[in-house]
Design a protein around this motif. Structure first.
Motif, PDB file in Angstrom:
ATOM      1  N   LYS A 132      21.101  -9.409  14.703  1.00 21.41           N
ATOM      2  CA  LYS A 132      21.151 -10.602  13.856  1.00 21.41           C
ATOM      3  C   LYS A 132      20.437 -10.369  12.534  1.00 21.41           C
ATOM      4  CE  LYS A 132      21.563 -13.943  17.574  1.00 21.41           C
ATOM      5  NZ  LYS A 132      20.960 -15.077  18.284  1.00 21.41           N
ATOM      6  N   VAL A 133      19.318  -9.672  12.570  1.00 26.33           N
ATOM      7  CA  VAL A 133      18.562  -9.384  11.348  1.00 26.33           C
ATOM      8  C   VAL A 133      19.396  -8.498  10.427  1.00 26.33           C
ATOM      9  CG1 VAL A 133      16.514  -8.220  10.426  1.00 26.33           C
ATOM     10  CG2 VAL A 133      16.319  -9.662  12.456  1.00 26.33           C
ATOM     11  N   VAL A 134      20.035  -7.489  10.984  1.00 24.25           N
ATOM     12  CA  VAL A 134      20.848  -6.565  10.192  1.00 24.25           C
ATOM     13  C   VAL A 134      22.005  -7.302   9.507  1.00 24.25           C
ATOM     14  CG1 VAL A 134      22.486  -4.653  10.434  1.00 24.25           C
ATOM     15  CG2 VAL A 134      20.257  -4.508  11.495  1.00 24.25           C
ATOM     16  N   SER A 135      22.546  -8.289  10.172  1.00 22.45           N
ATOM     17  CA  SER A 135      23.695  -9.029   9.638  1.00 22.45           C
ATOM     18  C   SER A 135      23.305 -10.161   8.699  1.00 22.45           C
ATOM     19  CB  SER A 135      24.514  -9.592  10.800  1.00 22.45           C
ATOM     20  OG  SER A 135      24.944  -8.545  11.630  1.00 22.45           O
ATOM     21  N   ASP A 136      22.024 -10.471   8.622  1.00 23.85           N
ATOM     22  CA  ASP A 136      21.543 -11.590   7.816  1.00 23.85           C
ATOM     23  C   ASP A 136      21.393 -11.187   6.348  1.00 23.85           C
ATOM     24  OD1 ASP A 136      20.306 -13.800   6.705  1.00 23.85           O
ATOM     25  OD2 ASP A 136      18.654 -13.851   8.147  1.00 23.85           O
ATOM     26  N   ASP A 137      22.237 -11.747   5.480  1.00 23.75           N
ATOM     27  CA  ASP A 137      22.199 -11.424   4.059  1.00 23.75           C
ATOM     28  C   ASP A 137      20.918 -11.882   3.376  1.00 23.75           C
ATOM     29  OD1 ASP A 137      24.684 -10.211   4.184  1.00 23.75           O
ATOM     30  OD2 ASP A 137      25.769 -12.035   3.646  1.00 23.75           O
ATOM     31  N   ASP A 138      20.176 -12.786   3.995  1.00 24.50           N
ATOM     32  CA  ASP A 138      18.938 -13.287   3.410  1.00 24.50           C
ATOM     33  C   ASP A 138      17.739 -12.384   3.686  1.00 24.50           C
ATOM     34  OD1 ASP A 138      20.217 -15.508   2.322  1.00 24.50           O
ATOM     35  OD2 ASP A 138      19.931 -16.684   4.151  1.00 24.50           O
ATOM     36  N   MET A 139      17.888 -11.434   4.595  1.00 23.38           N
ATOM     37  CA  MET A 139      16.796 -10.505   4.904  1.00 23.38           C
ATOM     38  C   MET A 139      16.694  -9.458   3.803  1.00 23.38           C
ATOM     39  SD  MET A 139      15.292 -11.479   7.621  1.00 23.38           S
ATOM     40  CE  MET A 139      14.281 -10.067   7.962  1.00 23.38           C
ATOM     41  N   PRO A 140      15.487  -8.939   3.546  1.00 22.51           N
ATOM     42  CA  PRO A 140      15.336  -7.895   2.529  1.00 22.51           C
ATOM     43  C   PRO A 140      16.177  -6.655   2.865  1.00 22.51           C
ATOM     44  CG  PRO A 140      13.199  -8.772   3.161  1.00 22.51           C
ATOM     45  CD  PRO A 140      14.205  -9.350   4.118  1.00 22.51           C
TER      46      PRO A 140
ATOM     47  N   ALA B  40      16.417   0.046   7.211  1.00 20.37           N
ATOM     48  CA  ALA B  40      15.556   0.689   8.213  1.00 20.37           C
ATOM     49  C   ALA B  40      16.046   0.398   9.631  1.00 20.37           C
ATOM     50  CB  ALA B  40      14.114   0.228   8.041  1.00 20.37           C
ATOM     51  N   LEU B  41      16.450  -0.829   9.890  1.00 18.84           N
ATOM     52  CA  LEU B  41      16.955  -1.171  11.230  1.00 18.84           C
ATOM     53  C   LEU B  41      18.271  -0.472  11.531  1.00 18.84           C
ATOM     54  CD1 LEU B  41      16.181  -4.987  11.557  1.00 18.84           C
ATOM     55  CD2 LEU B  41      15.184  -3.112  12.858  1.00 18.84           C
ATOM     56  N   ILE B  42      19.136  -0.399  10.541  1.00 21.93           N
ATOM     57  CA  ILE B  42      20.414   0.291  10.749  1.00 21.93           C
ATOM     58  C   ILE B  42      20.157   1.768  11.056  1.00 21.93           C
ATOM     59  CG2 ILE B  42      22.573   0.997   9.643  1.00 21.93           C
ATOM     60  CD1 ILE B  42      22.365  -1.658   8.010  1.00 21.93           C
TER      61      ILE B  42
ATOM     62  N   SER C 251      23.502   0.572  -0.390  1.00 20.33           N
ATOM     63  CA  SER C 251      22.545   1.271   0.479  1.00 20.33           C
ATOM     64  C   SER C 251      22.744   0.896   1.949  1.00 20.33           C
ATOM     65  CB  SER C 251      21.109   0.965   0.055  1.00 20.33           C
ATOM     66  OG  SER C 251      20.822  -0.406   0.198  1.00 20.33           O
ATOM     67  N   ILE C 252      23.074  -0.352   2.202  1.00 23.49           N
ATOM     68  CA  ILE C 252      23.332  -0.801   3.579  1.00 23.49           C
ATOM     69  C   ILE C 252      24.636  -0.205   4.079  1.00 23.49           C
ATOM     70  CG2 ILE C 252      23.882  -2.827   4.990  1.00 23.49           C
ATOM     71  CD1 ILE C 252      21.819  -4.371   3.314  1.00 23.49           C
ATOM     72  N   ARG C 253      25.674  -0.230   3.248  1.00 20.12           N
ATOM     73  CA  ARG C 253      26.971   0.331   3.637  1.00 20.12           C
ATOM     74  C   ARG C 253      26.829   1.833   3.950  1.00 20.12           C
ATOM     75  NH1 ARG C 253      31.577  -1.965   2.444  1.00 20.12           N
ATOM     76  NH2 ARG C 253      30.683  -3.006   0.643  1.00 20.12           N
ATOM     77  N   ASN C 254      26.123   2.579   3.101  1.00 23.08           N
ATOM     78  CA  ASN C 254      25.959   4.018   3.320  1.00 23.08           C
ATOM     79  C   ASN C 254      25.220   4.316   4.621  1.00 23.08           C
ATOM     80  OD1 ASN C 254      27.287   4.602   0.947  1.00 23.08           O
ATOM     81  ND2 ASN C 254      25.416   4.853  -0.243  1.00 23.08           N
ATOM     82  N   GLU C 255      24.153   3.572   4.888  1.00 23.96           N
ATOM     83  CA  GLU C 255      23.399   3.791   6.136  1.00 23.96           C
ATOM     84  C   GLU C 255      24.223   3.372   7.350  1.00 23.96           C
ATOM     85  OE1 GLU C 255      20.857   5.611   8.207  1.00 23.96           O
ATOM     86  OE2 GLU C 255      20.459   5.473   6.059  1.00 23.96           O
ATOM     87  N   ALA C 256      25.016   2.328   7.198  1.00 23.19           N
ATOM     88  CA  ALA C 256      25.884   1.884   8.302  1.00 23.19           C
ATOM     89  C   ALA C 256      26.910   2.963   8.646  1.00 23.19           C
ATOM     90  CB  ALA C 256      26.571   0.573   7.935  1.00 23.19           C
ATOM     91  N   ILE C 257      27.457   3.618   7.637  1.00 26.47           N
ATOM     92  CA  ILE C 257      28.417   4.700   7.875  1.00 26.47           C
ATOM     93  C   ILE C 257      27.742   5.858   8.601  1.00 26.47           C
ATOM     94  CG2 ILE C 257      29.840   6.471   6.733  1.00 26.47           C
ATOM     95  CD1 ILE C 257      30.400   4.287   4.553  1.00 26.47           C
ATOM     96  N   LYS C 258      26.555   6.253   8.152  1.00 25.67           N
ATOM     97  CA  LYS C 258      25.813   7.335   8.811  1.00 25.67           C
ATOM     98  C   LYS C 258      25.510   6.988  10.267  1.00 25.67           C
ATOM     99  CE  LYS C 258      23.282   8.690   4.684  1.00 25.67           C
ATOM    100  NZ  LYS C 258      21.925   8.751   4.124  1.00 25.67           N
TER     101      LYS C 258
END
Length: 72
Positions: free
Chosen positions: A3-11, A17-19, A50-57
């Motif tokens: 849920k944190v990873v999917s939350d656009d309001d989180m830093p 880091a979570l991904i 940055s989130i998209r790149n880490e998600a792919i990795k």
């Protein structure tokens, strides 16, 4: 954590880091759910680069395995 990873309001830094941490969950029974969550981030239009790149990795790590020498 999904849920944190999917939350656009989180830093962004926390989400990245979570991904990255999810990449270590190859043997988790929740691996399929993690892959689905990172897939959603990858396909979402407004996901920061940055989130998209880490998600792919992370997706590649979870599909390929944890001890493969070519794993990113």
């Amino acid at each position: 954590m999904l849920k944190v990873v999917s939350d656009d309001d989180m830093p962004e830094e926390i989400r990245v880091a979570l991904i990255e941490a999810f990449g270590w969950y190859y043997f988790s029974e929740k691996r399929g759910e993690i892959i689905d969550a990172v897939d959603a981030l990858i396909s979402k239009n407004n996901t920061p680069e940055s989130i998209r790149n880490e998600a792919i990795k992370t997706k590649n790590r979870l599909i390929t395995g944890n001890n493969v020498s070519i794993t990113p």
